[in-house]
Design a protein around this motif. Sequence first.
Motif, PDB file in Angstrom:
ATOM      1  N   GLN A   4       0.838  -1.109  -0.010  1.00  0.00           N
ATOM      2  CA  GLN A   4      -0.093   0.015  -0.035  1.00  0.00           C
ATOM      3  C   GLN A   4       0.851   1.321  -0.028  1.00  0.00           C
ATOM      4  OE1 GLN A   4      -3.548  -0.178  -0.424  1.00  0.00           O
ATOM      5  NE2 GLN A   4      -2.992  -2.320  -0.580  1.00  0.00           N
ATOM      6  N   PRO A   5       0.621   2.588  -0.523  1.00  0.00           N
ATOM      7  CA  PRO A   5       1.265   3.714  -0.565  1.00  0.00           C
ATOM      8  C   PRO A   5       1.912   3.897   0.802  1.00  0.00           C
ATOM      9  CG  PRO A   5      -0.828   3.827  -1.818  1.00  0.00           C
ATOM     10  CD  PRO A   5      -0.839   2.631  -1.137  1.00  0.00           C
ATOM     11  N   ASP A   6       1.172   3.771   1.910  1.00  0.00           N
ATOM     12  CA  ASP A   6       1.494   4.151   3.188  1.00  0.00           C
ATOM     13  C   ASP A   6       2.812   3.133   3.476  1.00  0.00           C
ATOM     14  OD1 ASP A   6      -0.472   6.343   3.481  1.00  0.00           O
ATOM     15  OD2 ASP A   6      -1.629   5.250   4.722  1.00  0.00           O
ATOM     16  N   GLU A   7       2.460   1.869   3.056  1.00  0.00           N
ATOM     17  CA  GLU A   7       3.583   1.168   3.681  1.00  0.00           C
ATOM     18  C   GLU A   7       4.873   1.548   2.872  1.00  0.00           C
ATOM     19  OE1 GLU A   7       1.428  -3.070   4.462  1.00  0.00           O
ATOM     20  OE2 GLU A   7       1.161  -2.542   2.585  1.00  0.00           O
ATOM     21  N   ILE A   8       4.709   1.951   1.484  1.00  0.00           N
ATOM     22  CA  ILE A   8       5.896   2.132   0.548  1.00  0.00           C
ATOM     23  C   ILE A   8       6.644   3.314   1.342  1.00  0.00           C
ATOM     24  CG2 ILE A   8       6.584   3.146  -1.510  1.00  0.00           C
ATOM     25  CD1 ILE A   8       4.380   1.528  -2.770  1.00  0.00           C
ATOM     26  N   ILE A   9       5.816   4.301   1.809  1.00  0.00           N
ATOM     27  CA  ILE A   9       6.364   5.403   2.515  1.00  0.00           C
ATOM     28  C   ILE A   9       7.214   5.160   3.738  1.00  0.00           C
ATOM     29  CG2 ILE A   9       5.506   7.797   3.361  1.00  0.00           C
ATOM     30  CD1 ILE A   9       3.396   8.067   1.340  1.00  0.00           C
ATOM     31  N   GLU A  10       6.572   4.328   4.653  1.00  0.00           N
ATOM     32  CA  GLU A  10       7.196   3.935   5.646  1.00  0.00           C
ATOM     33  C   GLU A  10       8.661   3.257   5.584  1.00  0.00           C
ATOM     34  OE1 GLU A  10       6.215   1.109   9.670  1.00  0.00           O
ATOM     35  OE2 GLU A  10       4.862   1.799   8.600  1.00  0.00           O
ATOM     36  N   ILE A  11       8.344   2.267   4.630  1.00  0.00           N
ATOM     37  CA  ILE A  11       9.759   1.534   4.427  1.00  0.00           C
ATOM     38  C   ILE A  11      10.744   2.437   3.485  1.00  0.00           C
ATOM     39  CG2 ILE A  11      10.619  -0.253   2.676  1.00  0.00           C
ATOM     40  CD1 ILE A  11       7.733  -1.741   3.291  1.00  0.00           C
ATOM     41  N   GLY A  12      10.370   3.235   2.800  1.00  0.00           N
ATOM     42  CA  GLY A  12      11.257   4.185   2.060  1.00  0.00           C
ATOM     43  C   GLY A  12      11.812   5.182   3.113  1.00  0.00           C
ATOM     44  N   ALA A  13      10.979   5.651   3.967  1.00  0.00           N
ATOM     45  CA  ALA A  13      11.534   6.687   5.047  1.00  0.00           C
ATOM     46  C   ALA A  13      12.520   5.909   6.175  1.00  0.00           C
ATOM     47  CB  ALA A  13      10.374   7.346   6.013  1.00  0.00           C
ATOM     48  N   ARG A  14      12.255   4.737   6.375  1.00  0.00           N
ATOM     49  CA  ARG A  14      13.206   4.039   7.333  1.00  0.00           C
ATOM     50  C   ARG A  14      14.514   3.741   6.568  1.00  0.00           C
ATOM     51  NH1 ARG A  14      11.004   2.969  11.882  1.00  0.00           N
ATOM     52  NH2 ARG A  14       8.764   3.177  12.197  1.00  0.00           N
ATOM     53  N   TRP A  15      14.404   3.466   5.165  1.00  0.00           N
ATOM     54  CA  TRP A  15      15.577   2.949   4.502  1.00  0.00           C
ATOM     55  C   TRP A  15      16.341   4.273   4.290  1.00  0.00           C
ATOM     56  CZ3 TRP A  15      17.501   5.208   0.118  1.00  0.00           C
ATOM     57  CH2 TRP A  15      18.722   4.645  -0.410  1.00  0.00           C
ATOM     58  N   LEU A  16      15.769   5.577   4.057  1.00  0.00           N
ATOM     59  CA  LEU A  16      16.448   6.775   3.927  1.00  0.00           C
ATOM     60  C   LEU A  16      17.104   7.322   4.989  1.00  0.00           C
ATOM     61  CD1 LEU A  16      17.055   9.092   1.889  1.00  0.00           C
ATOM     62  CD2 LEU A  16      14.782  10.128   2.517  1.00  0.00           C
ATOM     63  N   VAL A  17      16.469   7.059   6.291  1.00  0.00           N
ATOM     64  CA  VAL A  17      17.047   7.433   7.433  1.00  0.00           C
ATOM     65  C   VAL A  17      18.612   6.603   7.449  1.00  0.00           C
ATOM     66  CG1 VAL A  17      16.847   7.383  10.103  1.00  0.00           C
ATOM     67  CG2 VAL A  17      15.111   8.288   8.416  1.00  0.00           C
ATOM     68  N   GLN A  18      18.379   5.336   7.135  1.00  0.00           N
ATOM     69  CA  GLN A  18      19.685   4.482   7.210  1.00  0.00           C
ATOM     70  C   GLN A  18      20.782   4.959   6.234  1.00  0.00           C
ATOM     71  OE1 GLN A  18      18.286   0.550   7.733  1.00  0.00           O
ATOM     72  NE2 GLN A  18      17.399   0.936   9.675  1.00  0.00           N
ATOM     73  N   HIS A  19      20.241   5.277   5.134  1.00  0.00           N
ATOM     74  CA  HIS A  19      21.341   5.512   3.981  1.00  0.00           C
ATOM     75  C   HIS A  19      21.435   6.758   3.258  1.00  0.00           C
ATOM     76  CE1 HIS A  19      19.781   1.096   3.930  1.00  0.00           C
ATOM     77  NE2 HIS A  19      21.238   0.872   3.898  1.00  0.00           N
ATOM     78  N   ARG A  20      20.950   7.824   3.848  1.00  0.00           N
ATOM     79  CA  ARG A  20      20.977   9.172   3.286  1.00  0.00           C
ATOM     80  C   ARG A  20      22.492   9.528   3.077  1.00  0.00           C
ATOM     81  NH1 ARG A  20      21.418  12.527   0.337  1.00  0.00           N
ATOM     82  NH2 ARG A  20      20.707  14.623   0.533  1.00  0.00           N
ATOM     83  N   ASN A  21      23.229   9.445   3.797  1.00  0.00           N
ATOM     84  CA  ASN A  21      24.714   9.676   3.635  1.00  0.00           C
ATOM     85  C   ASN A  21      25.522   8.940   2.490  1.00  0.00           C
ATOM     86  OD1 ASN A  21      24.582  11.728   5.627  1.00  0.00           O
ATOM     87  ND2 ASN A  21      25.210  10.386   7.124  1.00  0.00           N
ATOM     88  N   GLN A  22      24.765   7.840   2.043  1.00  0.00           N
ATOM     89  CA  GLN A  22      25.246   7.034   0.999  1.00  0.00           C
ATOM     90  C   GLN A  22      24.870   7.248  -0.480  1.00  0.00           C
ATOM     91  OE1 GLN A  22      24.538   3.141   2.368  1.00  0.00           O
ATOM     92  NE2 GLN A  22      25.642   3.238   4.037  1.00  0.00           N
ATOM     93  N   ILE A  23      23.988   8.154  -0.610  1.00  0.00           N
ATOM     94  CA  ILE A  23      23.259   8.600  -1.815  1.00  0.00           C
ATOM     95  C   ILE A  23      24.328   9.714  -2.634  1.00  0.00           C
ATOM     96  CG2 ILE A  23      21.201   9.643  -2.990  1.00  0.00           C
ATOM     97  CD1 ILE A  23      19.587   8.462  -0.644  1.00  0.00           C
ATOM     98  N   ASP A  24      24.638   9.262  -3.660  1.00  0.00           N
ATOM     99  CA  ASP A  24      25.334  10.159  -4.259  1.00  0.00           C
ATOM    100  C   ASP A  24      24.732  11.314  -5.386  1.00  0.00           C
ATOM    101  OD1 ASP A  24      27.882   9.320  -3.342  1.00  0.00           O
ATOM    102  OD2 ASP A  24      28.105   7.454  -4.826  1.00  0.00           O
ATOM    103  N   SER A  25      23.718  10.582  -5.857  1.00  0.00           N
ATOM    104  CA  SER A  25      22.749  11.505  -6.647  1.00  0.00           C
ATOM    105  C   SER A  25      21.552  12.151  -6.129  1.00  0.00           C
ATOM    106  CB  SER A  25      22.233  10.624  -7.906  1.00  0.00           C
ATOM    107  OG  SER A  25      21.445   9.425  -7.280  1.00  0.00           O
TER     108      SER A  25
END
Length: 60
Positions: A4-25
């Motif tokens: 569901q869209p809310d699930e994607i947002i939650e999963i994506g947000a948790r991923w982003l918190v953990q990996h933000r410093n690794q994103i080059d683009s």
Amino acid sequence: MDLQPDEIIEIGARWLVQHRNQIDSGVVDELKRRFGVPAITAVEIIRSANRLRMGGANAP
């Protein structure tokens, strides 16, 4: 597995918190590519990740 869209947002947000410093683009482009979401959903993921970083899912 369809999420569901809310699930994607939650999963994506948790991923982003953990990996933000690794994103080059651009963050929006990375989220679109990684999660297969449109730009508006990528922005919602970023907002949700910012709330998590500021103190949890219920933070303003």
